[in-house]
Design a protein around this motif. Structure first.
Motif, PDB file in Angstrom:
ATOM      1  N   SER A 101       0.811  -1.154   0.072  1.00 49.45           N
ATOM      2  CA  SER A 101       0.003   0.055  -0.066  1.00 49.45           C
ATOM      3  C   SER A 101       0.895   1.477   0.130  1.00 49.45           C
ATOM      4  N   ILE A 102       1.742   1.320  -1.071  1.00 49.52           N
ATOM      5  CA  ILE A 102       2.675   2.427  -1.052  1.00 49.52           C
ATOM      6  C   ILE A 102       2.305   3.307  -2.124  1.00 49.52           C
ATOM      7  N   PRO A 103       2.183   4.746  -1.874  1.00 48.08           N
ATOM      8  CA  PRO A 103       1.672   5.505  -2.853  1.00 48.08           C
ATOM      9  C   PRO A 103       2.699   5.857  -4.079  1.00 48.08           C
ATOM     10  N   MET A 104       2.537   5.595  -5.275  1.00 46.80           N
ATOM     11  CA  MET A 104       3.396   5.773  -6.299  1.00 46.80           C
ATOM     12  C   MET A 104       2.849   6.131  -7.700  1.00 46.80           C
ATOM     13  N   LEU A 105       3.089   7.288  -8.415  1.00 47.92           N
ATOM     14  CA  LEU A 105       2.510   7.603  -9.484  1.00 47.92           C
ATOM     15  C   LEU A 105       3.612   7.060 -10.809  1.00 47.92           C
ATOM     16  N   PRO A 150      -6.151  17.296 -16.130  1.00 49.21           N
ATOM     17  CA  PRO A 150      -6.430  17.810 -14.581  1.00 49.21           C
ATOM     18  C   PRO A 150      -7.163  16.761 -13.808  1.00 49.21           C
ATOM     19  N   ALA A 151      -8.344  16.371 -14.458  1.00 44.27           N
ATOM     20  CA  ALA A 151      -9.193  15.164 -13.705  1.00 44.27           C
ATOM     21  C   ALA A 151      -8.380  13.868 -13.397  1.00 44.27           C
ATOM     22  N   LEU A 152      -7.740  13.479 -14.215  1.00 43.64           N
ATOM     23  CA  LEU A 152      -7.071  12.321 -14.028  1.00 43.64           C
ATOM     24  C   LEU A 152      -6.058  12.406 -13.081  1.00 43.64           C
ATOM     25  N   LEU A 153      -5.429  13.452 -13.135  1.00 43.34           N
ATOM     26  CA  LEU A 153      -4.344  13.326 -11.742  1.00 43.34           C
ATOM     27  C   LEU A 153      -5.071  13.582 -10.622  1.00 43.34           C
ATOM     28  N   ALA A 154      -6.241  14.312 -10.652  1.00 39.82           N
ATOM     29  CA  ALA A 154      -6.908  14.509  -9.129  1.00 39.82           C
ATOM     30  C   ALA A 154      -7.498  13.268  -8.736  1.00 39.82           C
ATOM     31  N   ARG A 155      -7.652  12.286  -9.831  1.00 31.60           N
ATOM     32  CA  ARG A 155      -8.108  11.041  -9.428  1.00 31.60           C
ATOM     33  C   ARG A 155      -7.016  10.213  -8.825  1.00 31.60           C
ATOM     34  N   ALA A 156      -5.741  10.288  -9.364  1.00 30.09           N
ATOM     35  CA  ALA A 156      -4.759   9.567  -9.032  1.00 30.09           C
ATOM     36  C   ALA A 156      -4.492   9.981  -7.547  1.00 30.09           C
ATOM     37  N   PHE A 157      -4.241  11.191  -7.100  1.00 30.94           N
ATOM     38  CA  PHE A 157      -4.185  11.692  -5.839  1.00 30.94           C
ATOM     39  C   PHE A 157      -5.264  11.667  -4.961  1.00 30.94           C
ATOM     40  N   ALA A 158      -6.431  11.381  -5.437  1.00 32.39           N
ATOM     41  CA  ALA A 158      -7.486  10.922  -4.499  1.00 32.39           C
ATOM     42  C   ALA A 158      -7.288   9.768  -3.936  1.00 32.39           C
ATOM     43  N   VAL A 159      -6.507   8.847  -4.608  1.00 38.02           N
ATOM     44  CA  VAL A 159      -6.390   7.386  -4.291  1.00 38.02           C
ATOM     45  C   VAL A 159      -5.161   7.553  -3.181  1.00 38.02           C
ATOM     46  N   PHE A 160      -4.301   8.318  -3.581  1.00 39.91           N
ATOM     47  CA  PHE A 160      -3.190   8.436  -2.458  1.00 39.91           C
ATOM     48  C   PHE A 160      -3.729   9.075  -1.088  1.00 39.91           C
ATOM     49  N   GLN A 161      -4.622   9.966  -1.136  1.00 36.10           N
ATOM     50  CA  GLN A 161      -5.037  10.790   0.083  1.00 36.10           C
ATOM     51  C   GLN A 161      -6.234  10.481   0.714  1.00 36.10           C
ATOM     52  N   GLY A 162      -7.154   9.563   0.105  1.00 34.41           N
ATOM     53  CA  GLY A 162      -8.527   9.172   0.536  1.00 34.41           C
ATOM     54  C   GLY A 162      -9.003   7.808   0.734  1.00 34.41           C
ATOM     55  N   GLU A 163      -7.938   6.962   0.090  1.00 33.43           N
ATOM     56  CA  GLU A 163      -8.544   5.474   0.127  1.00 33.43           C
ATOM     57  C   GLU A 163      -6.943   4.591   0.584  1.00 33.43           C
ATOM     58  N   PRO A 165      -3.851   3.335  -0.448  1.00 26.24           N
ATOM     59  CA  PRO A 165      -2.780   3.686  -1.377  1.00 26.24           C
ATOM     60  C   PRO A 165      -2.347   2.617  -2.237  1.00 26.24           C
ATOM     61  N   GLY A 166      -1.490   2.768  -3.011  1.00 24.11           N
ATOM     62  CA  GLY A 166      -0.995   2.203  -4.156  1.00 24.11           C
ATOM     63  C   GLY A 166      -0.370   2.626  -5.097  1.00 24.11           C
ATOM     64  N   PRO A 167       0.181   2.014  -6.074  1.00 19.12           N
ATOM     65  CA  PRO A 167       0.564   2.599  -7.390  1.00 19.12           C
ATOM     66  C   PRO A 167      -0.567   3.046  -8.232  1.00 19.12           C
ATOM     67  N   VAL A 168      -0.365   4.102  -9.071  1.00 19.59           N
ATOM     68  CA  VAL A 168      -1.300   4.551 -10.204  1.00 19.59           C
ATOM     69  C   VAL A 168      -0.562   4.607 -11.437  1.00 19.59           C
ATOM     70  N   HIS A 169      -1.094   4.115 -12.532  1.00 13.89           N
ATOM     71  CA  HIS A 169      -0.421   4.310 -13.814  1.00 13.89           C
ATOM     72  C   HIS A 169      -1.310   5.096 -14.927  1.00 13.89           C
ATOM     73  N   ILE A 170      -0.589   5.940 -15.517  1.00 12.11           N
ATOM     74  CA  ILE A 170      -1.240   6.764 -16.356  1.00 12.11           C
ATOM     75  C   ILE A 170      -0.397   6.737 -17.552  1.00 12.11           C
ATOM     76  N   GLU A 171      -0.974   6.525 -18.740  1.00 14.64           N
ATOM     77  CA  GLU A 171      -0.219   6.315 -20.028  1.00 14.64           C
ATOM     78  C   GLU A 171      -0.590   7.274 -21.074  1.00 14.64           C
ATOM     79  N   ILE A 172       0.326   7.971 -21.330  1.00 21.61           N
ATOM     80  CA  ILE A 172      -0.090   9.052 -22.491  1.00 21.61           C
ATOM     81  C   ILE A 172       0.542   8.716 -23.713  1.00 21.61           C
ATOM     82  N   PRO A 173      -0.292   8.561 -25.033  1.00 20.30           N
ATOM     83  CA  PRO A 173       0.325   8.177 -26.276  1.00 20.30           C
ATOM     84  C   PRO A 173       1.138   9.403 -26.658  1.00 20.30           C
ATOM     85  N   ILE A 174       2.282   8.889 -27.413  1.00 25.49           N
ATOM     86  CA  ILE A 174       3.364   9.808 -27.778  1.00 25.49           C
ATOM     87  C   ILE A 174       2.820  10.901 -28.522  1.00 25.49           C
TER      88      ILE A 174
END
Length: 559
Positions: A101-105, A150-163, A165-174
């Motif tokens: 349960s370690i927060p990692m982005l 912005p909404a996607l990053l907010a969702r990631a940090f909501a995991v870290f702060q409110g439930e 925690p654990g790793p969250v992965h966001i992939e962005i097409p090149i």
């Protein structure tokens, strides 16, 4: 009434917006990453952003550094990773972080939007990178429109702060990195508070604990930011406390109610089985904390009360009487209000009897490592100890008592990977430059990530790498011997670690006794790493020559 600041982002790319949000909205000041052709555009925005970039030598090392940084600091570790092999390389580190349960982005590139899932043999292409990473993340998401960042990053940090925690992965097409960002976005972070346990449940839990004759408290890693409250509550309850490895230090060093992380040992198991009411907070009650002998022998027969952010976890591993979904700090604080005066439950006496029966420093499995931890304590009393899966760590899980949380963690539990100790210790050093950091590694496990010595030297990190050299995979050798299996693949070739360290430009020393170790630590550099190779055979011979290991027991923190 204040209004939300919406800066002009016209002319900014999606990649530039990402860096800006990380720095200005979420306070990220350090990222771990290895640049690749798919992420060059992402790196354009890093220069001058105020975010420090550290280049590990392998993506697994990047993930372990982010993990160690998060554990030592309490803030999410952030990684920038390339498509394909970069992600498969970091998957092991994400698995370790997920288990604990370690927060990692983890922010990665992925192939162009118009090629996703087409199987065209593109560079670094996977059939579905997102699906692959979803198994080692709280969630994995593919960003397809810069306006949604912005909404996607907010969702990631909501995991870290409110439930949980654990790793969250966001992939962005090149092709999206250089796409235009929205004309205006809010840079103000949302205020998010974790849930609080139901008051009626807290009242019932307090009633059960008040009536208990033999209460017991189990504290896990979910409690590490509630040190003062946890200590106050257990003192009011007058209850013995079993901590998990990730919760070491939560009661301070050598607290009279602290049984340590010894749930798998018989004296503590008997005490736990006899408890009529058990309060478990922020712990999954998992095998690698409570049953490291793997016989399912940690049995709770009394009423079990659990407080956890994860509702599903409440009903796993042990039979539940009362489950409270909520934040550990809030749950502990609410319970504390029900106990204005201390109870009298003979907690210290029960704890002392169990510890005397354990006799940890005389246990032949641990006794050889008592002087090792004594020397470390004398030389570096405030050090963060970061471990791999290696003999000193297995013993330290039982022996070590720390003055505060976030000072002792390792990969011998949970996912149980090898190679964690060195890079995680580097991450901890970035997080807490005010404290000494010691990496506890073995000659087998360190080979998985030995290349990160280059990172330590390059970044001038004063980490001590204490390498226990027993010429192979000793733990597996013992398991093979006990199972009647002929040893195979465990007596492995090791390099000359001193020569390797010196080749990286890292100071190094070989020691064979506690006195040698003390001398090496006394001369450690304060602006560069030091590798200390402990010859396990010579160490044992040195102790034998002294006639009695017990004569070395001067460290009051040896449990």
């Amino acid at each position: 009434m204040s209004t939300t600041h919406q800066p002009d982002t016209s002319g900014m790319t999606c990649a530039g917006l990402l860096i800006r949000l990380l720095r200005e909205t979420y306070g990220v000041d350090l990222v771990f990453g290895i640049p690749g052709v798919h992420t060059v555009e992402l790196y354009r925005g890093l220069s001058g952003s105020g975010i420090r970039h550290v280049t590990p030598r392998h993506e697994q090392g990047a993930g372990f550094m982010a993990d160690g940084y998060a554990r030592a600091s309490g803030k999410p570790g952030v990684c920038l990773i390339i498509t394909g092999p970069g992600m498969t390389n970091i998957a092991t580190a994400m698995g370790q972080a997920l288990a604990d349960s370690i927060p990692m982005l983890v922010i990665s590139s992925v192939n162009r939007r118009d090629t996703l899932g087409c199987g065209q043999g593109r560079l670094h292409e996977l059939a579905s990178q997102q699906q692959l990473m979803a198994g080692v993340a709280r969630f994995s998401h593919t960003l397809l429109d810069a306006a949604n960042l912005p909404a996607l990053l907010a969702r990631a940090f909501a995991v870290f702060q409110g439930e949980r925690p654990g790793p969250v992965h966001i992939e962005i097409p090149i092709d999206l990195f250089a796409a235009p960002a929205p004309a205006a976005i809010s840079v103000e972070p949302a205020r998010l508070y974790p849930p609080s346990p139901a008051p009626e449940g807290i009242a019932l839990a307090a009633d059960w604990l008040r009536q208990a004759e033999r209460p017991l408290v189990l504290l896990g890693g979910g409690c590490i930011d509630a040190q003062d409250t946890a200590r106050a509550l257990v003192e009011r309850l007058d209850a013995p406390v079993v901590v998990t490895i990730n919760a070491k230090g939560i009661l301070g060093r050598d607290h009279p109610l602290d049984l340590g992380a010894n749930a798998a040992l018989s004296a503590v198991r008997r005490l736990a089985a006899a408890a009529d009411v058990i309060l478990a907070v922020g712990t999954e009650l998992g095998e690698t904390d409570y049953d490291v002998v793997f016989d399912d022998g940690f049995a709770l027969t009394g009423k079990l009360i659990r407080i956890d952010l994860d509702a599903q976890q409440l009903v796993r591993n042990q039979s539940l009487a009362l489950g409270l979904v909520g934040d550990a700090q809030q749950g502990l604080a609410q319970l504390l209000e029900h106990f204005p005066r201390p109870l009298s439950k003979a907690g210290a006496e029960r704890t002392a009897r169990a510890l005397a029966e354990l006799a940890l420093t005389d246990n032949p499995d641990f006794a050889s490592f008592v002087p090792l931890y004594e020397v470390l304590h004398d030389a570096l009393p405030d050090a963060i100890l970061v471990g791999d899966s290696t003999a000193p760590v297995y013993a330290g899980n039982h022996l070590v008592s720390q003055p505060a949380p976030r000072r002792y963690f390792n990969a011998s539990t949970g996912y149980g990977t090898l190679g964690y100790g060195l890079p995680a210790a580097l991450g901890a050093t970035f997080a807490r430059p005010d404290l000494p950091v010691v990496a506890l590694v073995g000659d087998g496990g360190v080979m998985f990530t030995l290349s990160e010595l280059a990172t330590a030297v390059e970044e001038h990190l004063p980490v001590v790498i204490l390498l226990w050299h027993n010429a192979g995979y000793e733990e597996i050798r013992r398991f093979m011997d006990a199972s009647g299996v002929e040893r195979l693949g465990v007596d492995i070739l090791a390099p000359d670690f001193l020569a390797v360290a010196q080749g990286f430009g890292c100071a190094a020393a070989r020691v064979g006794s506690p006195a040698d170790l003390a001398q090496a630590l006394a001369g450690r550099p304060l602006d560069a790493p030091l590798m200390i190779v402990v010859d396990a055979s010579a160490w044992q011979q040195s102790l034998a020559r002294q006639g009695s290991i017990s004569a070395l027991h001067r460290w009051s923190g040896s449990r």
